[in-house]
Design a protein around this motif. Structure first.
Motif, mmCIF file in Angstrom:
data_model
loop_
_atom_site.group_PDB
_atom_site.id
_atom_site.type_symbol
_atom_site.label_atom_id
_atom_site.label_comp_id
_atom_site.label_asym_id
_atom_site.label_seq_id
_atom_site.Cartn_x
_atom_site.Cartn_y
_atom_site.Cartn_z
ATOM 1 N N ILE A 36 39.718 38.121 32.923
ATOM 2 C CA ILE A 36 39.810 37.434 34.218
ATOM 3 C C ILE A 36 41.143 36.714 34.339
ATOM 4 C CG2 ILE A 36 38.819 35.580 35.607
ATOM 5 C CD1 ILE A 36 36.082 36.387 34.550
ATOM 6 N N LEU B 208 44.215 38.787 35.310
ATOM 7 C CA LEU B 208 44.345 39.273 36.684
ATOM 8 C C LEU B 208 45.447 38.507 37.407
ATOM 9 C CD1 LEU B 208 40.587 39.588 37.732
ATOM 10 C CD2 LEU B 208 42.152 41.427 37.070
ATOM 11 N N ASP C 75 45.458 38.597 40.603
ATOM 12 C CA ASP C 75 44.738 38.150 41.793
ATOM 13 C C ASP C 75 43.797 37.025 41.425
ATOM 14 O OD1 ASP C 75 45.984 40.226 43.098
ATOM 15 O OD2 ASP C 75 44.295 41.618 42.839
ATOM 16 N N PHE D 92 40.331 35.074 41.181
ATOM 17 C CA PHE D 92 38.977 35.557 40.946
ATOM 18 C C PHE D 92 38.040 34.363 40.944
ATOM 19 C CE2 PHE D 92 35.365 36.557 38.289
ATOM 20 C CZ PHE D 92 35.006 37.821 38.694
ATOM 21 N N CYS E 229 36.113 30.543 37.795
ATOM 22 C CA CYS E 229 37.286 30.997 38.527
ATOM 23 C C CYS E 229 38.448 31.076 37.535
ATOM 24 C CB CYS E 229 37.634 30.064 39.682
ATOM 25 S SG CYS E 229 38.116 28.403 39.163
ATOM 26 N N ASN E 230 39.523 31.760 37.891
ATOM 27 C CA ASN E 230 40.661 31.881 36.979
ATOM 28 C C ASN E 230 41.844 31.049 37.483
ATOM 29 O OD1 ASN E 230 41.504 33.356 39.139
ATOM 30 N ND2 ASN E 230 41.976 35.228 38.001
ATOM 31 N N TYR F 177 43.387 31.896 40.891
ATOM 32 C CA TYR F 177 42.650 31.340 42.029
ATOM 33 C C TYR F 177 43.084 29.890 42.271
ATOM 34 C CZ TYR F 177 38.666 29.878 44.897
ATOM 35 O OH TYR F 177 37.879 29.370 45.903
ATOM 36 N N VAL G 295 31.104 37.864 44.292
ATOM 37 C CA VAL G 295 32.379 37.922 43.578
ATOM 38 C C VAL G 295 33.475 37.990 44.627
ATOM 39 C CG1 VAL G 295 33.851 39.284 42.073
ATOM 40 C CG2 VAL G 295 31.439 38.997 41.528
ATOM 41 N N VAL H 78 37.716 38.315 45.244
ATOM 42 C CA VAL H 78 39.039 38.615 44.714
ATOM 43 C C VAL H 78 40.053 38.231 45.786
ATOM 44 C CG1 VAL H 78 40.576 40.399 43.846
ATOM 45 C CG2 VAL H 78 38.144 40.481 43.275
#
Length: 737
Positions: free
Chosen positions: A100, A103, A105, A107, A119-120, A123, A201, A203
């Protein structure tokens, strides 16, 4: 959360707790048993009793100890499995966290209650304020409310409540991707999908660079379009200028500079609408300033003729939807000069046209008169031929009957030879008249083709039966191909064409053969009549299709030269192509090309029911208004052993007397006196006799309507002049002789 929050795996906790409780229970039991043993020793003090008690307690303790050891072993196994599971879960959590976090993007995962589970960092980079709320597992609506209150998106900055309502509803639907514009200029594409357990979910992709590239491309395209528009405007001969809603000039072309006599230095003189009006009025002497009025109330294009600097212009104005205006200046000076010149020329031409029209009217009147005269002559010819077809065939028919009657008599050799020569001459006259009448009907349009799908084999069978005896008499081999093909044509007219081909081939071929062949192509077929006759010279191939034209050696052979003229007329009427392939001394091949069609399923024909008769040698009633024909018919039929009653009118008393005797046959002329026709006369006489007496009609009328009428009444027809052989064959078919 420090960027990411994960749930703790607690698999096996319940089982371990149960095992520990069981161990504690066993320890309590063991302690109680030991205590009881000690008290028993103190109370009784007997050695034997103590021994027995010790043995019993030892067995119990041993059993309890074994159970305890087994429970401890199971507990150790479960603890080991739990440790392995915790290690796997920890590894999975690490892998999931790394995946995660890797990414680019953003998440975010929300559970079934719409609370954030994790969340990552990507985000949080998009929404930095989420980090301080992430530890409390906030609901999505709380995050959206914070986003709306901060005005982080353009839409929430303008209408926060409406944006919040729409954003929460879109999140709950989780139907796919949409784009949000942030207030700081970034563009975020959000793709939300619902999970199997009811969670969501999300993205979040930063597409700002994509949007910037798209905007750059759009700007480039717009610039290119502006250049193309300017180039297009510059190609126009008219002067064009465009103003925005504030009356400022936005675009113009080189034509405007030329029309308004502007140089590079004076272009600022028309920088806005008011300046344009001043320049046109003050510098160029515009005689109609209202042509440049600024209009707001309509979008209709208006045009006004004006004088600018001594030249004629048409100024057109078109209001734009954005409040602007377009003006065009079209120099029509040369056009107006040309128009005046054309007007003068037109007036001159009009006078000449009027003069020529008067002349043409007179010529047309003369042509109409000539046309009327030609039509009148054609009608007269048609009427004459119609009358001739009856008046000429009547005496010819009588002569034929008399000759046939004489031929049946026992005559000396010399008179019999004269009778046969007379019969041959009558045959020639009959063939000539029939050909002339057929050509006249074709020319007058009296014959209308009935185009249908028909089997070619039926026509071939007719040719085979009709011409086989004639070919055999001439010592020729006659072959007609077998075919199951169907064509689209008129059966009677097509048969007439092929009969002419075969008849000519047999007539002009002395030795060898005559063959009827078929060649099939894609959607057409060609019927070829090939012979081994004398052939035709190339220079004569066109002339043989004209009336009364016979060439080369064929001039010595009996014939009228009308058969191929009829063939050409019929093929033209049917739109069938004719062809001739010939070599002098080797023979000829006449062909006609027909459209080929798919075969049709034809019901089997029922056998005709034989008409009742009175037997051989009966009475025959003959009705004809020509006394000569009555005498000839009477002589012919009496030679055949028949009793004949002849009358000119069905109302003659002898007719009633004959009907009372139930005649075997009635032979009735179609055209009687006072407009009476044969079909009506037959119906009248059958009514008098009160029975369906067999009857046939003899007529010189070859019209299709007459044939159709008599066929519908099932009345056999013989055309004048009557061939005795045909009459005798018909009487035999009807069992009269």
């Amino acid at each position: 959360m420090n960027g990411i929050a994960y749930p703790v795996v607690r698999e096996g906790d319940d089982e371990i707790a149960q095992l520990r409780a069981r161990v504690r229970q066993l320890e309590k039991i063991n302690t109680a048993l030991m205590d009881r043993v000690e008290r028993s020793i103190d109370m009784e003090g007997g050695a034997f009793s103590m021994f027995e008690t010790a043995i019993a307690l030892e067995s119990v303790v041993r059993d309890r100890t074994s159970a305890l050891e087994a429970a401890m072993s199971e507990l150790n196994r479960v603890i080991a499995e739990l440790a392995a599971a915790n290690e796997d879960a920890t590894a999975a959590r690490i892998l999931l966290r790394d995946a995660i976090e890797s990414l680019n993007d953003g998440f975010a995962l929300f559970d079934a209650d719409d609370r954030m589970v994790l969340c990552n960092r990507a985000y949080i980079r998009i929404f930095p304020w989420v980090e301080e709320m992430s530890n409390g597992s906030p609901e999505f609506s709380e995050l959206a409310t914070r986003l709306a209150n901060t005005g982080a998106t353009l839409s929430s900055h303008i209408a926060p409540e409406r944006w919040l309502r729409d954003r929460v509803e879109r999140h709950r639907r989780a139907e796919g991707a949409h784009v949000q514009a942030l207030s700081d200029g970034r563009w975020i594409q959000i793709n939300e999908i619902r999970t199997s357990d009811g969670g969501i979910v999300g993205v979040y992709t930063d597409i700002t660079s994509v949007k910037a590239e798209d905007a750059r491309q759009r700007a480039l395209e717009l610039a290119e379009r502006n250049l193309a528009l300017q180039a297009t405007l510059d190609t126009l001969s008219e002067g064009v200028c465009l103003f925005d809603a504030q009356h400022r000039m936005q675009a113009s072309n080189e034509g405007l500079m030329r029309v308004l006599a502007l140089s590079d230095g004076s272009a600022e003189a028309v920088r806005d609408h008011a300046a344009l009006v001043r320049w046109c009025v003050d510098s160029l002497g515009l005689d109609s300033p209202e042509a440049l009025d600024w209009r707001h109330e309509t979008t209709q294009r208006l045009a006004a003729e004006c004088l600018i600097d001594g030249r004629n212009f048409i100024i057109r104005s078109v209001p734009l939807s954005n409040g602007g205006m377009v003006f065009t200046f079209d120099d029509v000076t040369d056009h107006m000069r040309l128009q005046r010149s054309l007007t003068e020329t037109a007036e001159t031409l009009e006078r000449r046209v009027n003069e020529r029209t008067a002349e043409l009217v007179e010529v047309n009147r003369q042509l109409v008169e000539a046309k009327n005269e030609a039509e009148s002559a054609n009608r007269s010819k048609t009427s004459f031929l119609a009358a001739a077809s009856h008046d000429l065939l009547q005496p010819l028919n009588a002569a034929r009957l008399f000759v046939s009657a004489m031929d049946g008599q026992a005559l000396p050799e010399r008179p019999r030879a004269l009778v046969q020569q007379t019969s041959t001459a009558l045959d020639s006259v009959e063939d000539l008249l029939e050909a002339l009448f057929e050509i006249s009907r074709l020319d007058a349009g009296a014959i209308q083709p009935e185009i249908v799908d028909l089997p070619l084999g039926g026509i071939f069978n007719t040719l085979r039966v009709e011409f086989a005896p004639l070919a055999a008499a001439g010592g020729l081999q006659f072959d007609v191909a077998e075919t199951a093909l169907w064509v689209r044509s008129d059966a009677r007219l097509l048969r007439r064409v092929l009969q002419n081909f075969v008849s000519n081939a047999i007539r002009y071929t002395e030795v060898g053969q005559v063959v009827v062949e078929v060649e099939q192509h894609a959607d057409t077929l060609k019927v070829i009549v090939r012979d081994t006759g004398p052939g035709i010279a190339q220079e004569d191939c066109e002339e043989i299709f004209e009336e009364f034209r016979r060439v080369g050696r064929t001039q010595k052979i009996p014939g009228k030269g009308l058969g191929l003229a009829i063939v050409r007329r019929v093929s033209t009427m049917l739109a069938h192509d004719l062809a001739l392939d010939t070599t002098p001394g080797k023979g000829s091949a006449f062909s006609i090309t027909l459209p080929c069609v798919a075969p049709l399923i034809v019901a089997e024909r029922e056998e005709p029911v034989a008409l009742p008769s009175s037997g051989a040698g009966g009475m025959v009633l003959v009705i004809d208004n020509d006394p000569a024909i009555l005498l000839g018919m009477e002589a012919l039929l009496e030679n055949w052993g028949l009793e004949v009653v002849a009358a000119r009118d069905p109302g003659d008393p002898v007719v009633a007397s004959a009907l009372a005797q139930n005649p075997a046959m009635m032979i009735v002329d179609y055209q009687l006196d006072d407009g009476l026709t044969g079909d009506i006369a037959i119906a009248t006489m059958r009514a008098i006799a009160a029975c369906d007496i067999p009857a046939m009609v003899i007529t010189a009328d070859r019209a299709e309507e007459t044939k159709a009428l008599l066929a519908s009444l099932s009345l056999p027809v013989l055309h004048k002049p009557v061939k005795p052989a045909q009459l005798r064959a018909l009487l035999r078919q009807m069992d009269v002789i």
